[in-house]
Design a protein around this motif. Sequence first.
Motif, PDB file in Angstrom:
ATOM      1  N   PRO A 162      22.688 -25.250  -1.466  1.00 13.66           N
ATOM      2  CA  PRO A 162      22.898 -24.664  -0.128  1.00 13.66           C
ATOM      3  C   PRO A 162      21.683 -24.884   0.755  1.00 13.66           C
ATOM      4  CG  PRO A 162      23.594 -23.146  -1.853  1.00 13.66           C
ATOM      5  CD  PRO A 162      22.885 -24.265  -2.537  1.00 13.66           C
ATOM      6  N   THR A 163      21.924 -25.413   1.971  1.00 17.40           N
ATOM      7  CA  THR A 163      20.790 -25.856   2.788  1.00 17.40           C
ATOM      8  C   THR A 163      20.843 -25.396   4.241  1.00 17.40           C
ATOM      9  OG1 THR A 163      20.549 -27.821   1.395  1.00 17.40           O
ATOM     10  CG2 THR A 163      19.490 -27.895   3.552  1.00 17.40           C
ATOM     11  N   GLY A 164      21.838 -25.910   5.026  1.00 17.48           N
ATOM     12  CA  GLY A 164      21.679 -25.814   6.463  1.00 17.48           C
ATOM     13  C   GLY A 164      22.789 -25.167   7.249  1.00 17.48           C
ATOM     14  N   TRP A 165      23.223 -25.872   8.301  1.00 16.64           N
ATOM     15  CA  TRP A 165      24.167 -25.363   9.287  1.00 16.64           C
ATOM     16  C   TRP A 165      25.608 -25.547   8.815  1.00 16.64           C
ATOM     17  CZ3 TRP A 165      22.526 -24.011  14.563  1.00 16.64           C
ATOM     18  CH2 TRP A 165      21.147 -23.963  14.699  1.00 16.64           C
ATOM     19  N   THR A 166      26.568 -25.210   9.733  1.00 13.46           N
ATOM     20  CA  THR A 166      27.987 -25.341   9.397  1.00 13.46           C
ATOM     21  C   THR A 166      28.702 -26.155  10.476  1.00 13.46           C
ATOM     22  OG1 THR A 166      27.831 -23.115   8.461  1.00 13.46           O
ATOM     23  CG2 THR A 166      30.028 -24.060   8.616  1.00 13.46           C
ATOM     24  N   PRO A 167      28.473 -27.464  10.525  1.00 16.68           N
ATOM     25  CA  PRO A 167      29.117 -28.312  11.545  1.00 16.68           C
ATOM     26  C   PRO A 167      30.519 -28.752  11.120  1.00 16.68           C
ATOM     27  CG  PRO A 167      27.571 -29.622  10.282  1.00 16.68           C
ATOM     28  CD  PRO A 167      27.514 -28.230   9.713  1.00 16.68           C
ATOM     29  N   ILE A 168      31.482 -27.858  11.214  1.00 14.75           N
ATOM     30  CA  ILE A 168      32.836 -28.157  10.743  1.00 14.75           C
ATOM     31  C   ILE A 168      33.497 -29.239  11.594  1.00 14.75           C
ATOM     32  CG2 ILE A 168      35.163 -27.202  10.445  1.00 14.75           C
ATOM     33  CD1 ILE A 168      33.902 -24.576   9.634  1.00 14.75           C
ATOM     34  N   GLY A 169      33.358 -29.121  12.927  1.00 15.90           N
ATOM     35  CA  GLY A 169      33.965 -30.109  13.817  1.00 15.90           C
ATOM     36  C   GLY A 169      33.513 -31.529  13.522  1.00 15.90           C
ATOM     37  N   PRO A 170      32.186 -31.803  13.502  1.00 15.34           N
ATOM     38  CA  PRO A 170      31.720 -33.153  13.164  1.00 15.34           C
ATOM     39  C   PRO A 170      32.152 -33.604  11.771  1.00 15.34           C
ATOM     40  CG  PRO A 170      29.972 -31.920  14.240  1.00 15.34           C
ATOM     41  CD  PRO A 170      31.082 -30.944  13.981  1.00 15.34           C
ATOM     42  N   ALA A 171      32.218 -32.675  10.818  1.00 15.69           N
ATOM     43  CA  ALA A 171      32.638 -33.044   9.459  1.00 15.69           C
ATOM     44  C   ALA A 171      34.097 -33.484   9.443  1.00 15.69           C
ATOM     45  CB  ALA A 171      32.422 -31.870   8.506  1.00 15.69           C
ATOM     46  N   LEU A 172      34.953 -32.827  10.203  1.00 10.80           N
ATOM     47  CA  LEU A 172      36.361 -33.222  10.268  1.00 10.80           C
ATOM     48  C   LEU A 172      36.517 -34.589  10.916  1.00 10.80           C
ATOM     49  CD1 LEU A 172      38.103 -29.852  11.282  1.00 10.80           C
ATOM     50  CD2 LEU A 172      37.971 -30.902   9.018  1.00 10.80           C
ATOM     51  N   LEU A 173      35.763 -34.837  11.965  1.00 11.63           N
ATOM     52  CA  LEU A 173      35.809 -36.157  12.602  1.00 11.63           C
ATOM     53  C   LEU A 173      35.354 -37.247  11.639  1.00 11.63           C
ATOM     54  CD1 LEU A 173      34.390 -35.319  16.163  1.00 11.63           C
ATOM     55  CD2 LEU A 173      36.754 -35.936  15.585  1.00 11.63           C
ATOM     56  N   GLY A 174      34.282 -36.959  10.886  1.00 10.66           N
ATOM     57  CA  GLY A 174      33.791 -37.926   9.910  1.00 10.66           C
ATOM     58  C   GLY A 174      34.801 -38.171   8.801  1.00 10.66           C
ATOM     59  N   ALA A 175      35.453 -37.105   8.339  1.00 15.05           N
ATOM     60  CA  ALA A 175      36.445 -37.249   7.266  1.00 15.05           C
ATOM     61  C   ALA A 175      37.643 -38.062   7.743  1.00 15.05           C
ATOM     62  CB  ALA A 175      36.886 -35.870   6.785  1.00 15.05           C
ATOM     63  N   ALA A 176      38.071 -37.854   8.978  1.00 11.29           N
ATOM     64  CA  ALA A 176      39.194 -38.625   9.515  1.00 11.29           C
ATOM     65  C   ALA A 176      38.849 -40.111   9.564  1.00 11.29           C
ATOM     66  CB  ALA A 176      39.564 -38.116  10.907  1.00 11.29           C
ATOM     67  N   ASP A 177      37.608 -40.440   9.929  1.00 13.40           N
ATOM     68  CA  ASP A 177      37.173 -41.843   9.925  1.00 13.40           C
ATOM     69  C   ASP A 177      37.121 -42.399   8.503  1.00 13.40           C
ATOM     70  OD1 ASP A 177      36.950 -41.900  12.679  1.00 13.40           O
ATOM     71  OD2 ASP A 177      34.804 -41.426  12.686  1.00 13.40           O
TER      72      ASP A 177
END
Length: 423
Positions: free
Chosen positions: A124-139
């Motif tokens: 466990p480390t940092g922030w919770t960027p869910i939006g960017p993670a979803l965009l990355g997963a879609a790519d």
Amino acid sequence: MITRKRLATGACALLAALSVALLPTGAAADEPAKESPKVELVLDVSGSMRAKDIDGKSRMAAAKQAFNEVLDAVPEEVRLGIRTLGADYPGQDRKRGCKDTRQLYPVGPLDRTEAKTAVATLAPTGWTPIGPALLGAADDLGDDGATKRIVLITDGEDTCAPLDPCQVAREIAAKGIHLVIDTLGLVPDAKTRQQLTCIAEATGGTYTSIHRTEDLSRRVRQLVDRAADPVVTPVATEGAVRCDKAPQLKPGLYTDRESFGEHRWYRVDLLPGQELRASVSVSADRAVNDDYGVLLRAVTLHGREIVRGSEAGDGRTDVISTGLRYPKPDLDDGPGDAKPAAETVCLQVSNSFSAPPSVKTTPGMPIELTVDVVDGPSTASDVASFGLGRGWWLLGALVLVGFLAGLVWGWLSRWRVAVWRTH
């Protein structure tokens, strides 16, 4: 000599037949290869995953254990990848923290050892960027014709607004790439529940709250297995307040919405010799009171109950389901070629959900109704047809064995008495 020639001729003919059988036909060669389903697991590795409130251990430890179990059970045909969010940047720079998402394991054929090793290194480390993670997963999953699924596992809401992850999910759905996002909330609060529900609903996915490691492992396995199955798009319908006004349903998957404590009716036609199989799931997509239930009844047009299925919950799940089976006996062969008349079966869906006064009751809760009509059972091995199923045979066998044992015991007793009197 003649025998050898015949054997040689037969062997050649057999080889020729095998060669023709093994060669692909023109139709098969022209068919496009079916794309393997793709799944990407998106794991929250933010600092809050240190909390120790799942089975006495940290959320991160529970997630790692669940991942190891899931990776062991991934179907061979599924191409799986893993993406993280909040795994690398521990600082306070918001701009950097909201870019902290990367692909941990590429989408493709699964090397279980390599994937497990990659997950084991996470902390466990940092922030919770869910939006960017979803965009990355879609790519990561691409835009080909394969079935695609993102499974998001997080313990909190996005910390990188104004990039709203719910709006991101809507944009992904609008691309028409047939990508479904399922969300799992680890010990979620009300805000997290609301956000994850919105993300899932935007793409036709599901939301589940998780409080135990066992639940997390089981749910992720279910979602990965579901990706390997053909995608079935539910048909929207609207139940009625009475059976005679209800929509006529054919076999398929249907969605509707139902308010707290409401009864909704649907109709299905059933011919003699057929069996109706139906199930319903009600999703608690908002905060509800503990202790609730769902009821599915099959009723005749005159109001006589045929069979029912029910299930109750106590606040530890967000989806509650039940089902029923009704086999209609076949008719004896009669004179003429008259086609047998179908029976109209009324399906009633009811729930006993309630909520605090502050919770909105509209729109109603999502329900998913599955209807299937199959050939009815014809042997005693089917419980739905004969009640006890194989129990009838067992009961008969026990009666016969008991009768024979009584005869033998009686004969032995009489023989021993006769011997005793003789001596």
